[in-house]
Design an enzyme around this catalytic site. Structure first.
Site, PDB file in Angstrom:
ATOM      1  CG  HIS A 112      -0.375   0.236   2.497  1.00 29.80           C
ATOM      2  ND1 HIS A 112      -0.153  -0.751   3.413  1.00 29.80           N
ATOM      3  CD2 HIS A 112       0.042   1.375   3.089  1.00 29.80           C
ATOM      4  CE1 HIS A 112       0.369  -0.233   4.518  1.00 29.80           C
ATOM      5  NE2 HIS A 112       0.509   1.059   4.338  1.00 29.80           N
TER       6      HIS A 112
ATOM      7  CG  ASP B 223       0.165  -4.063   2.820  1.00 27.20           C
ATOM      8  OD1 ASP B 223       0.567  -3.524   1.763  1.00 27.20           O
ATOM      9  OD2 ASP B 223      -0.026  -3.434   3.873  1.00 27.20           O
TER      10      ASP B 223
ATOM     11  CB  SER C 155       2.800   1.808   6.245  1.00 32.62           C
ATOM     12  OG  SER C 155       1.546   1.875   6.854  1.00 32.62           O
ATOM     13  N   GLY C 156       5.171  -0.405   6.277  1.00 33.73           N
ATOM     14  CA  GLY C 156       6.286  -0.947   5.508  1.00 33.73           C
ATOM     15  C   GLY C 156       7.517  -1.227   6.332  1.00 33.73           C
TER      16      GLY C 156
END
Length: 366
Positions: free
Chosen positions: A75, A128, A225-226
């Site tokens: 994402h 994801d 995120s990530g």
């Protein structure tokens, strides 16, 4: 997606085993400062054109799993987060070895190729994961191994640390320095209760990992995120999504690395495929968000920029993102949906999700 949403659901056993956290000392929500030399494999993704010059345009995190291979959340590289197709994000950089995002230490490496999992479903948050192949190799000492299926690092109740430069309190206050927060690997049942299938997503134990603190207080947040979740010296998860940041009963949800090691190896410039070959989307997990089959729609490759052509899923819910050139992006999901964990979303009106679902900032969110 967790650009991480804070998801904490603990069983009675874990509530007893893990003491209530002290007052968060403002890090990745309940974490502390970490020098890049202590966690050289934790890297930041930045784009000044889309997220502003402050903090080097940081909007997500990543983890070095090979000398030229960085893993992040799918994402984070979506159109909803970047505002453009990833192939057109010409100033996308991987920031390595920098203690303070306001400084010039370390290095900024341009991705040579970018692979985004075509099986990523924004509706459920399944799949994801994405891979960036770096133009230049980093030292071997920067690489952290991926925990394979069955590794003791996944043991329930075991300690893990999540790293990132995201929101430190859940209100759009982003960190200039790398932070780390200690959490616990929780039972899958904790996240299954917290996320049975709703606007936040649906927890799938075969490809997702549940981690947090039963009573809340420590978690990933917008902008994380990530980034990596590390246990026993190996990366076990990638910040993906959740609800809020550090909230009791809503643990963080991470992409389970062991479910995707073969896919990562297949799109890595660094070497051989690992022995395990787990399915990209475990068949045992029921599809919660109906959608049409993905239509082949390859990414463009302007200026010779190597972005591997992959089909992109259609018929799934997407989050709106309107990044502004020269300013922090303002991408947010529709009201009632998840909040992105990437930097650049006004999270005040939404429950937090991870960058891309987990982290977006207030006119510059997770």
């Amino acid at each position: 997606m967790r650009s991480l949403g804070c998801l904490l659901a603990g069983t009675i056993a874990l509530l007893v085993a893990v003491p209530a956290p002290a007052v968060a000392d403002r890090a990745v929500v309940g974490g502390q400062a970490v020098r890049s030399s202590e966690a050289p494999w934790a890297v930041a993704l930045g784009s000044r054109q889309r997220f502003g010059a402050a903090r080097a345009g940081q909007f997500c995190g990543g983890v070095v799993v090979g000398r030229r291979t960085v893993v992040t959340a799918a994402h984070c590289l979506s159109h909803e987060v970047l505002g453009v197709d990833v192939a057109d994000a010409d100033d996308l950089r991987v920031i390595i070895g920098r203690d303070d995002l306001r400084g010039i230490g370390g290095s900024e490496v341009q991705p040579q190729e970018t692979w985004v999992n075509p099986g990523f479903d924004p509706g459920s948050n399944a799949g994801d994961i994405a891979v960036l192949a770096l133009k230049n190799a980093v030292p071997e000492s920067y690489v952290i191994p991926m925990a394979q299926q069955g590794d003791p690092a996944y043991q329930v109740g075991g300690q893990a640390t999540v790293y990132g430069w995201g929101d430190v309190v859940g209100n759009g206050t982003y960190s200039d320095i790398l932070r780390g927060a200690r959490v616990r690997v929780l039972q899958d049942a904790a996240c299954e209760r917290a996320y049975p299938g709703s606007a936040e997503g649906v927890y799938r134990r075969a490809s997702m990992l549940c981690a947090g603190v039963p009573l809340g207080g420590r978690d990933a947040c917008q902008g994380d995120s990530g980034g990596p979740l590390v246990a026993k010296g190996k990366v076990v998860g990638v910040v993906s999504w959740g609800a809020g940041c550090g909230q009791p009963l809503y643990p963080g949800v991470y992409t389970r690395i062991s479910a995707y090691t073969s896919l990562v190896a297949a799109h890595s410039p660094d070497g051989a495929r690992p022995p395990e070959a787990p399915a990209q989307q475990p068949a045992a997990q029921p599809a919660v968000t109906p959608g049409q089959p993905p239509a082949a729609q390859p990414h463009r490759q302007p200026g010779g920029k190597g972005v591997k052509a992959e089909p992109r899923p259609k018929g799934v819910r997407e989050r709106a993102a309107s990044p502004a050139v020269g300013a922090a992006a303002r991408g947010c999901p529709a009201q009632g949906g998840r909040t992105s964990l990437v930097v650049g979303c006004d999270v005040s009106a939404f429950r937090y999700g991870l960058s891309g679902p987990r982290r977006a900032q207030t006119p510059g969110g997770r």
